[in-house]
Design a protein around this motif. Structure first.
Motif, PDB file in Angstrom:
ATOM      1  N   GLU A  50      35.752  44.565  47.237  1.00 20.14           N
ATOM      2  CA  GLU A  50      36.216  43.980  45.975  1.00 20.14           C
ATOM      3  C   GLU A  50      37.714  44.222  45.828  1.00 20.14           C
ATOM      4  O   GLU A  50      38.192  45.349  45.975  1.00 20.14           O
ATOM      5  CB  GLU A  50      35.474  44.585  44.794  1.00 20.14           C
ATOM      6  CG  GLU A  50      35.890  43.982  43.448  1.00 20.14           C
ATOM      7  CD  GLU A  50      35.108  44.545  42.279  1.00 20.14           C
ATOM      8  OE1 GLU A  50      35.396  44.143  41.138  1.00 20.14           O
ATOM      9  OE2 GLU A  50      34.217  45.400  42.507  1.00 20.14           O
ATOM     10  N   PHE A  51      38.460  43.132  45.527  1.00 22.33           N
ATOM     11  CA  PHE A  51      39.913  43.226  45.432  1.00 22.33           C
ATOM     12  C   PHE A  51      40.415  42.421  44.234  1.00 22.33           C
ATOM     13  O   PHE A  51      39.798  41.416  43.838  1.00 22.33           O
ATOM     14  CB  PHE A  51      40.563  42.672  46.704  1.00 22.33           C
ATOM     15  CG  PHE A  51      40.167  43.405  47.954  1.00 22.33           C
ATOM     16  CD1 PHE A  51      40.801  44.586  48.318  1.00 22.33           C
ATOM     17  CD2 PHE A  51      39.147  42.921  48.769  1.00 22.33           C
ATOM     18  CE1 PHE A  51      40.442  45.264  49.472  1.00 22.33           C
ATOM     19  CE2 PHE A  51      38.773  43.588  49.911  1.00 22.33           C
ATOM     20  CZ  PHE A  51      39.422  44.770  50.267  1.00 22.33           C
ATOM     21  N   PRO A  52      41.534  42.844  43.640  1.00 25.46           N
ATOM     22  CA  PRO A  52      42.107  42.072  42.525  1.00 25.46           C
ATOM     23  C   PRO A  52      42.720  40.767  43.019  1.00 25.46           C
ATOM     24  O   PRO A  52      43.116  40.635  44.178  1.00 25.46           O
ATOM     25  CB  PRO A  52      43.185  43.015  41.977  1.00 25.46           C
ATOM     26  CG  PRO A  52      43.567  43.871  43.141  1.00 25.46           C
ATOM     27  CD  PRO A  52      42.305  44.053  43.947  1.00 25.46           C
ATOM     28  N   CYS A  53      42.796  39.795  42.115  1.00 25.39           N
ATOM     29  CA  CYS A  53      43.444  38.515  42.411  1.00 25.39           C
ATOM     30  C   CYS A  53      43.965  37.937  41.107  1.00 25.39           C
ATOM     31  O   CYS A  53      43.770  38.516  40.038  1.00 25.39           O
ATOM     32  CB  CYS A  53      42.471  37.553  43.101  1.00 25.39           C
ATOM     33  SG  CYS A  53      41.114  36.991  42.058  1.00 25.39           S
TER      34      CYS A  53
ATOM     35  N   GLU B 207      44.228  37.929  35.294  1.00 24.43           N
ATOM     36  CA  GLU B 207      43.725  38.922  36.229  1.00 24.43           C
ATOM     37  C   GLU B 207      42.250  38.662  36.491  1.00 24.43           C
ATOM     38  O   GLU B 207      41.487  38.359  35.577  1.00 24.43           O
ATOM     39  CB  GLU B 207      43.905  40.326  35.658  1.00 24.43           C
ATOM     40  CG  GLU B 207      45.360  40.751  35.520  1.00 24.43           C
ATOM     41  CD  GLU B 207      45.473  42.178  34.997  1.00 24.43           C
ATOM     42  OE1 GLU B 207      44.417  42.802  34.729  1.00 24.43           O
ATOM     43  OE2 GLU B 207      46.609  42.658  34.856  1.00 24.43           O
ATOM     44  N   ALA B 208      41.844  38.767  37.749  1.00 20.21           N
ATOM     45  CA  ALA B 208      40.453  38.533  38.130  1.00 20.21           C
ATOM     46  C   ALA B 208      40.155  39.409  39.340  1.00 20.21           C
ATOM     47  O   ALA B 208      41.014  40.173  39.805  1.00 20.21           O
ATOM     48  CB  ALA B 208      40.226  37.057  38.447  1.00 20.21           C
ATOM     49  N   SER B 209      38.943  39.298  39.841  1.00 20.05           N
ATOM     50  CA  SER B 209      38.598  40.044  41.060  1.00 20.05           C
ATOM     51  C   SER B 209      37.744  39.170  41.971  1.00 20.05           C
ATOM     52  O   SER B 209      37.009  38.291  41.498  1.00 20.05           O
ATOM     53  CB  SER B 209      37.843  41.336  40.721  1.00 20.05           C
ATOM     54  OG  SER B 209      36.568  41.045  40.182  1.00 20.05           O
ATOM     55  N   ILE B 210      37.887  39.426  43.259  1.00 19.91           N
ATOM     56  CA  ILE B 210      37.120  38.709  44.273  1.00 19.91           C
ATOM     57  C   ILE B 210      36.333  39.741  45.088  1.00 19.91           C
ATOM     58  O   ILE B 210      36.881  40.764  45.516  1.00 19.91           O
ATOM     59  CB  ILE B 210      38.053  37.915  45.205  1.00 19.91           C
ATOM     60  CG1 ILE B 210      38.482  36.614  44.539  1.00 19.91           C
ATOM     61  CG2 ILE B 210      37.379  37.601  46.526  1.00 19.91           C
ATOM     62  CD1 ILE B 210      37.365  35.592  44.380  1.00 19.91           C
TER      63      ILE B 210
END
Length: 237
Positions: A146-149, A133-136
């Motif tokens: 900001e959104f999850p990726c 799990e990360a965020s961009i």
């Protein structure tokens, strides 16, 4: 008995380390390269930075904990043969070296009989495949916010991630991910180089990115985290 012992043959001393050939490549071009040091049979020893290379000698400045008890028996009288693997940022190639290490003060190792075994395009070892799990974060323009990726892989030079959000080639983004649970998150400024099709359900877009403006400390941190995650994977934990 003493007279008999006098004439007993002594065991021959161990042979000296082999010397590099005269036409082997000069290692001085690889100063400050981040490397992983292993035994000849692939056992992990430590992660280091290659410093002050001069023809066939160099120093290894260790910046990870030692991984092997073999180092406890390593001394100036008994050098340890090692493989040294690194990735040259400017050449964008993997570099494989061999040499013999002896301990110096303050987590420094002297490398003797150092030579380049080969230089190639094999970057796989320096790329960590993940499913994290990360965020961009995009600060302006289309799909700002900001959104999850999901981080698919990462190297010192870039990363690949999948997302529900659409981005375009040339977009500049901030990638935040925790590569290991017991470490601080890594935060990298990057630029989209490739837009790929994703097979992940709910995340139709996949992106290949190049890191921008990474200073040396950031590169060291990412490299050490990649090697640490690889070591953890090898141990099956």
């Amino acid at each position: 008995m003493a007279l008999f012992d006098k004439f007993k043959k002594k065991a021959p001393p161990p042979p000296p380390p082999p010397k590099p050939t005269q036409d082997s490549e000069d290692v001085s071009a690889y100063s400050h390269m981040r490397v992983e040091v292993t035994t000849k049979d692939g056992q992990m020893l430590f992660v280091a930075k290659l410093m002050y290379p001069q023809r066939h000698t160099a120093e290894l400045h260790q910046y990870s904990e030692a991984e092997n008890s073999l180092l406890e028996n390593c001394s100036e009288a008994e050098a340890l043969p090692v493989h040294i693997r690194g990735y040259h940022d400017r050449l964008r190639k993997a570099v494989y070296m061999e040499g013999f290490i002896t301990p110096q003060p303050k987590h420094i190792w002297l490398v003797s009989h150092l030579y380049v075994a080969r230089v190639g395009n094999d970057r796989a070892f320096f790329r960590l495949d993940t499913n994290l799990e990360a965020s961009i974060t995009k600060f302006s323009g289309r799909n700002a916010g900001e959104f999850p990726c999901r981080l698919r892989n990462i190297s010192v030079g870039g990363a690949r991630f999948s997302s529900q959000q659409q981005y375009w080639e040339g977009d500049k983004l901030l990638l935040t991910v925790k590569l290991l649970e017991d470490r601080d998150p890594s935060i990298m400024y990057c630029q989209v180089l490739r837009v790929l099709e994703s097979e992940e359900e709910g995340a139709p877009f996949e992106y290949g990115c190049q890191f921008l403006e990474l200073n040396e400390a950031d590169q060291d941190k990412i490299t050490e985290n990649i090697f640490a995650a690889q070591r953890k994977s090898r141990k099956g934990s």
